[in-house]
Design an enzyme around this catalytic site. Structure first.
Site, PDB file in Angstrom:
ATOM      1  N   LYS A 180      -9.800  -5.438  -8.090  1.00  0.00           N
ATOM      2  CA  LYS A 180     -10.476  -4.182  -8.519  1.00  0.00           C
ATOM      3  C   LYS A 180      -9.623  -2.954  -8.363  1.00  0.00           C
ATOM      4  O   LYS A 180      -9.932  -1.989  -8.952  1.00  0.00           O
ATOM      5  CB  LYS A 180     -11.692  -3.993  -7.699  1.00  0.00           C
TER       6      LYS A 180
ATOM      7  N   LYS B 214       0.941  -1.274  -0.095  1.00  0.00           N
ATOM      8  CA  LYS B 214      -0.189  -0.124   0.058  1.00  0.00           C
ATOM      9  C   LYS B 214       0.576   1.382  -0.015  1.00  0.00           C
ATOM     10  O   LYS B 214       0.443   2.110  -0.566  1.00  0.00           O
ATOM     11  CB  LYS B 214      -0.930  -0.042   1.372  1.00  0.00           C
TER      12      LYS B 214
ATOM     13  N   LYS C  46      -2.971 -11.641  -9.489  1.00  0.00           N
ATOM     14  CA  LYS C  46      -4.255 -11.632  -8.702  1.00  0.00           C
ATOM     15  C   LYS C  46      -5.253 -10.914  -9.263  1.00  0.00           C
ATOM     16  O   LYS C  46      -5.101  -9.364  -9.732  1.00  0.00           O
ATOM     17  CB  LYS C  46      -4.017 -10.856  -7.159  1.00  0.00           C
TER      18      LYS C  46
HETATM   19  P1  TYM Z   1     -10.954  -8.012  -0.181  1.00  0.00           P
HETATM   20  O1  TYM Z   1     -12.209  -7.003   0.163  1.00  0.00           O
HETATM   21  O2  TYM Z   1      -9.610  -7.323  -0.975  1.00  0.00           O
HETATM   22  O3  TYM Z   1     -11.273  -9.439  -0.688  1.00  0.00           O
HETATM   23  C1  TYM Z   1     -12.484 -10.141  -0.443  1.00  0.00           C
HETATM   24  C2  TYM Z   1     -12.269 -11.629  -0.452  1.00  0.00           C
HETATM   25  O4  TYM Z   1     -11.921 -11.974  -1.859  1.00  0.00           O
HETATM   26  C3  TYM Z   1     -10.516 -12.575  -1.778  1.00  0.00           C
HETATM   27  N1  TYM Z   1     -10.013 -12.292  -2.943  1.00  0.00           N
HETATM   28  C4  TYM Z   1      -9.410 -13.193  -3.601  1.00  0.00           C
HETATM   29  N2  TYM Z   1      -9.581 -14.460  -3.760  1.00  0.00           N
HETATM   30  C5  TYM Z   1      -8.642 -15.157  -4.513  1.00  0.00           C
HETATM   31  N3  TYM Z   1      -8.185 -14.687  -5.657  1.00  0.00           N
HETATM   32  C6  TYM Z   1      -8.520 -13.305  -5.858  1.00  0.00           C
HETATM   33  N4  TYM Z   1      -7.903 -12.483  -7.065  1.00  0.00           N
HETATM   34  C7  TYM Z   1      -8.960 -12.243  -4.813  1.00  0.00           C
HETATM   35  N5  TYM Z   1      -9.090 -11.140  -4.796  1.00  0.00           N
HETATM   36  C8  TYM Z   1      -9.978 -11.056  -3.645  1.00  0.00           C
HETATM   37  C9  TYM Z   1     -10.046 -12.246  -0.457  1.00  0.00           C
HETATM   38  O5  TYM Z   1      -9.058 -13.135  -0.096  1.00  0.00           O
HETATM   39  C10 TYM Z   1     -10.974 -12.254   0.490  1.00  0.00           C
HETATM   40  O6  TYM Z   1     -11.172 -13.259   0.986  1.00  0.00           O
HETATM   41  N6  TYM Z   1      -8.832  -7.665   4.554  1.00  0.00           N
HETATM   42  C11 TYM Z   1      -9.929  -8.302   3.724  1.00  0.00           C
HETATM   43  C12 TYM Z   1     -11.294  -7.833   4.373  1.00  0.00           C
HETATM   44  C13 TYM Z   1     -11.563  -8.378   5.550  1.00  0.00           C
HETATM   45  C14 TYM Z   1     -11.576  -9.410   6.161  1.00  0.00           C
HETATM   46  C15 TYM Z   1     -11.746  -9.119   7.801  1.00  0.00           C
HETATM   47  C16 TYM Z   1     -11.630 -10.809   5.766  1.00  0.00           C
HETATM   48  C17 TYM Z   1     -11.400  -7.399   6.670  1.00  0.00           C
HETATM   49  N7  TYM Z   1     -11.683  -7.960   7.944  1.00  0.00           N
HETATM   50  C18 TYM Z   1     -11.965 -10.336   8.574  1.00  0.00           C
HETATM   51  C19 TYM Z   1     -11.696 -11.899   6.742  1.00  0.00           C
HETATM   52  C20 TYM Z   1     -11.818 -11.860   7.994  1.00  0.00           C
HETATM   53  C21 TYM Z   1      -9.855  -7.715   2.267  1.00  0.00           C
HETATM   54  O7  TYM Z   1      -9.008  -6.702   2.097  1.00  0.00           O
HETATM   55  O8  TYM Z   1     -10.311  -8.562   1.341  1.00  0.00           O
END
Ligand code: TYM
Length: 331
Positions: free
Chosen positions: A197, A111, A194
């Protein structure tokens, strides 16, 4: 009963990476576990501090959760900011989270690279907020994609540290969970590892994308001049297309194009045409439901109220006990 917690940031519509990395597991897990799935709107402020339409973004994700088959009666579906207990636990966990370990976190370093103009404290403490999300319900399992592995590891560190510092055995050690054999990492259409978005809009196929947009994105996906020798390893961008096809298309389709590649007869145009039709077919039911749900505000309001109520019951108990363990007492 196994307690499951997971969240998704509302920074755009949900894409296939979100679906195969997380949502697909949510849908299966809600049947037999006590599940809490939430929309991480606090977290979204770490990268988008002044969102143009925070509420609209949250609504999109809520609609897409429901359209994919999450059931508000079976699981607890809630919005992170509806649960201020999470913020209190985050504050308490931050007292025992060290700057050094937070600075070493890979996502923080990434980031800093992506947004050098806004290296805020929320970014640094992103993992403690995520740990609070998870342990506020004393979760055992966390369905996420592979990109969240390190955050999960840090959650275990904070949970264990709490237990050790206060001489209790209170928080379980949460583990990452997916129904696939390995944690999933869905690649992007732009050749990136990966699907995301935030980095490049063209890398991601969204669940709500209309067929013509899906066709356009897939046909534009990065490819090369094609293999010149038999049975060669694939360059990353080509590997990505095959991974998408393996995930979404019929096994025979995947085998057919793999064979064409290995024998140097592949025509990427044909492969992409097939892949776009398979993606369109796969997302068809979601598109319909997304449209219906967007128009049904009264129902969404009910879902959110029910979710907040159920999440509160669980979180309030944890906060009461945590306060007691640390030594806060009322007069
Ligand atoms: P976020 O919002 O980036 O993504 C949400 C979920 O989608 C999965 N994901 C992917 N999995 C496989 N391939 C990809 N290209 C891909 N892009 C996204 C992410 O692994 C995630 O499971 N930090 C987290 C949000 C969060 C969270 C939590 C998750 C906040 N608190 C507590 C679990 C438990 C995040 O930024 O995910």
């Amino acid at each position: 009963m196994t307690v499951v917690v997971s969240g998704i940031r509302p920074t755009g519509n949900l894409h296939l990476g979100n679906y195969f990395g997380a949502l697909k597991s949510f849908i299966r897990m809600q049947e037999e576990n006590q599940c809490f799935f939430f929309i991480a709107d606090y977290h979204s402020l770490t990268t988008h501090p002044t969102p143009a339409d925070l509420h609209g973004n949250v609504k999109n994700v809520l609609v897409e959760f429901l359209a994919c088959g999450l059931d508000p009666e079976k699981a607890t579906l809630y919005i992170q900011s509806d649960l201020p207990e999470t913020a209190e636990l985050y504050l308490l966990l931050n007292m025992n989270a060290y700057v050094g370990e937070l600075e070493r976190c890979t996502s923080f370093k990434e980031k800093i690279r992506q947004q050098p103009q806004n290296v805020n404290a929320g970014l640094l403490t992103y993992p403690t907020l995520m740990a609070a999300d998870i342990i506020i319900h004393r979760a055992h399992k966390v369905p996420v994609g592979k990109d969240q592995e390190q955050h999960l590891e840090m959650t275990r560190t904070f949970a264990n540290r709490f237990n050790r510092l206060y001489h209790v055995d209170y928080f379980p050690e949460p583990v990452a969970y997916t129904f696939e054999e390995n944690l999933v990492k869905m690649p992007g259409l732009d050749g990136s590892l990966k699907m995301s978005k935030s980095e490049n809009e063209n890398s991601a196929i969204f669940l709500a994308d209309p067929p013509e947009v899906i066709r356009k994105k897939v046909m534009r996906a990065v490819t090369d001049a094609g293999p010149t020798e038999m049975n060669q390893p694939k360059p990353q961008a080509i590997e990505n297309l095959f991974t998408l096809m393996k995930t979404l298309s019929a096994p025979e389709t995947f085998a057919h194009f793999s064979n064409l590649y290995d024998t140097c007869q592949i025509r990427y145009g044909d492969m992409k045409k097939q892949l776009s039709e398979d993606v369109i077919l796969f997302t068809e039911t979601f598109r319909e439901k997304i449209r219906e749900l967007h128009a049904n505000n009264a129902y969404l309001k009910k879902v959110v109220a029910l979710g907040a109520e159920k999440a509160h019951a669980s979180a309030q108990k944890t906060i009461r006990e945590v306060r007691e363990i640390i030594g806060f007492k009322s007069f």
